[in-house]
Scaffold this motif. Sequence first.
Motif, mmCIF file in Angstrom:
data_model
loop_
_atom_site.group_PDB
_atom_site.id
_atom_site.type_symbol
_atom_site.label_atom_id
_atom_site.label_comp_id
_atom_site.label_asym_id
_atom_site.label_seq_id
_atom_site.Cartn_x
_atom_site.Cartn_y
_atom_site.Cartn_z
ATOM 1 N N ALA A 114 0.826 -1.208 0.000
ATOM 2 C CA ALA A 114 0.000 0.000 0.000
ATOM 3 C C ALA A 114 0.861 1.259 0.000
ATOM 4 O O ALA A 114 0.425 2.310 -0.475
ATOM 5 C CB ALA A 114 -0.938 -0.003 1.197
ATOM 6 N N THR A 115 2.090 1.153 0.518
ATOM 7 C CA THR A 115 2.966 2.321 0.572
ATOM 8 C C THR A 115 4.184 2.189 -0.342
ATOM 9 O O THR A 115 5.004 3.095 -0.395
ATOM 10 C CB THR A 115 3.454 2.569 2.012
ATOM 11 N N ALA A 116 4.293 1.086 -1.060
ATOM 12 C CA ALA A 116 5.432 0.855 -1.959
ATOM 13 C C ALA A 116 5.092 1.316 -3.374
ATOM 14 O O ALA A 116 3.929 1.438 -3.743
ATOM 15 C CB ALA A 116 5.798 -0.624 -1.972
ATOM 16 N N GLN A 117 6.135 1.537 -4.142
ATOM 17 C CA GLN A 117 5.967 1.898 -5.551
ATOM 18 C C GLN A 117 6.486 0.737 -6.387
ATOM 19 O O GLN A 117 7.616 0.279 -6.195
ATOM 20 C CB GLN A 117 6.745 3.166 -5.867
ATOM 21 N N VAL A 118 5.669 0.276 -7.326
ATOM 22 C CA VAL A 118 6.065 -0.808 -8.221
ATOM 23 C C VAL A 118 6.491 -0.190 -9.541
ATOM 24 O O VAL A 118 5.786 0.662 -10.090
ATOM 25 C CB VAL A 118 4.896 -1.790 -8.434
ATOM 26 N N GLU A 119 7.661 -0.616 -10.029
ATOM 27 C CA GLU A 119 8.203 -0.067 -11.267
ATOM 28 C C GLU A 119 8.515 -1.200 -12.237
ATOM 29 O O GLU A 119 9.107 -2.211 -11.850
ATOM 30 C CB GLU A 119 9.472 0.738 -10.988
ATOM 31 N N TYR A 120 8.091 -0.999 -13.480
ATOM 32 C CA TYR A 120 8.366 -1.989 -14.519
ATOM 33 C C TYR A 120 8.607 -1.257 -15.836
ATOM 34 O O TYR A 120 7.835 -0.375 -16.208
ATOM 35 C CB TYR A 120 7.182 -2.934 -14.706
ATOM 36 N N SER A 154 10.635 -3.945 -10.144
ATOM 37 C CA SER A 154 11.155 -3.538 -8.847
ATOM 38 C C SER A 154 10.029 -3.037 -7.949
ATOM 39 O O SER A 154 9.014 -2.531 -8.419
ATOM 40 C CB SER A 154 12.236 -2.466 -8.996
ATOM 41 N N VAL A 155 10.248 -3.209 -6.670
ATOM 42 C CA VAL A 155 9.350 -2.709 -5.636
ATOM 43 C C VAL A 155 10.204 -1.809 -4.744
ATOM 44 O O VAL A 155 11.198 -2.256 -4.180
ATOM 45 C CB VAL A 155 8.727 -3.860 -4.814
ATOM 46 N N LEU A 185 -4.150 -1.888 -12.388
ATOM 47 C CA LEU A 185 -4.132 -0.807 -13.367
ATOM 48 C C LEU A 185 -2.792 -0.747 -14.094
ATOM 49 O O LEU A 185 -2.740 -0.650 -15.323
ATOM 50 C CB LEU A 185 -4.426 0.533 -12.689
ATOM 51 N N LEU A 186 -1.685 -0.842 -13.368
ATOM 52 C CA LEU A 186 -0.356 -0.842 -13.975
ATOM 53 C C LEU A 186 -0.207 -2.036 -14.918
ATOM 54 O O LEU A 186 0.276 -1.900 -16.035
ATOM 55 C CB LEU A 186 0.733 -0.880 -12.898
ATOM 56 N N ALA A 187 -0.635 -3.206 -14.489
ATOM 57 C CA ALA A 187 -0.519 -4.406 -15.314
ATOM 58 C C ALA A 187 -1.319 -4.262 -16.603
ATOM 59 O O ALA A 187 -0.862 -4.664 -17.675
ATOM 60 C CB ALA A 187 -0.990 -5.628 -14.529
ATOM 61 N N GLY A 188 -2.496 -3.665 -16.519
ATOM 62 C CA GLY A 188 -3.312 -3.450 -17.710
ATOM 63 C C GLY A 188 -2.655 -2.489 -18.682
ATOM 64 O O GLY A 188 -2.687 -2.690 -19.896
ATOM 65 N N GLN A 189 -2.029 -1.445 -18.171
ATOM 66 C CA GLN A 189 -1.333 -0.489 -19.029
ATOM 67 C C GLN A 189 -0.154 -1.153 -19.728
ATOM 68 O O GLN A 189 0.086 -0.939 -20.916
ATOM 69 C CB GLN A 189 -0.849 0.709 -18.206
ATOM 70 N N ILE A 190 0.593 -1.980 -19.018
ATOM 71 C CA ILE A 190 1.751 -2.675 -19.598
ATOM 72 C C ILE A 190 1.283 -3.676 -20.647
ATOM 73 O O ILE A 190 1.832 -3.755 -21.739
ATOM 74 C CB ILE A 190 2.577 -3.367 -18.501
ATOM 75 N N ARG A 191 0.249 -4.431 -20.345
ATOM 76 C CA ARG A 191 -0.282 -5.415 -21.296
ATOM 77 C C ARG A 191 -0.748 -4.719 -22.566
ATOM 78 O O ARG A 191 -0.507 -5.178 -23.672
ATOM 79 C CB ARG A 191 -1.415 -6.191 -20.631
ATOM 80 N N SER A 192 -1.391 -3.566 -22.423
ATOM 81 C CA SER A 192 -1.869 -2.811 -23.579
ATOM 82 C C SER A 192 -0.710 -2.344 -24.454
ATOM 83 O O SER A 192 -0.748 -2.455 -25.674
ATOM 84 C CB SER A 192 -2.696 -1.614 -23.101
ATOM 85 N N LYS A 193 0.352 -1.826 -23.833
ATOM 86 C CA LYS A 193 1.523 -1.356 -24.582
ATOM 87 C C LYS A 193 2.198 -2.499 -25.326
ATOM 88 O O LYS A 193 2.566 -2.371 -26.489
ATOM 89 C CB LYS A 193 2.544 -0.709 -23.644
#
Length: 104
Positions: free
Chosen positions: A25-31, A46-47, A74-82
């Motif tokens: 909840a307080t971490a940032q996920v980066e891909y 990365s987390v 939401l992030l996973a959906g954006q990556i899958r779309s790209k």
Amino acid sequence: MSTQPYVFIFRDEKDPVERALVNLATAQVEYSEDQQAMVRVPFSFSVVTKHGGYLMQTAGAREVHEWLYAINPLLAGQIRSKTSRRQPPASPALGPSSTQCLPQ
């Protein structure tokens, strides 16, 4: 009382000792594919927390997406779309078995 999503960190799947606990909840996920190329670790993301960062590696592209979806849909959906926009369509002459498979 709200529940927070957590990830327990182990060295590998056989490690009996929990090495860290990450509050998602307080971490940032980066891909990004650029990040994977830079660190030369395929199938990774990365987390980042206020205490440090973790480079997570999975067995394949499908697992990366499953982890990202579980953490941040939401992030996973954006990556899958790209990524789906960049993949060439399957050749109709070769039929459905010619579609590009993700590495396992």
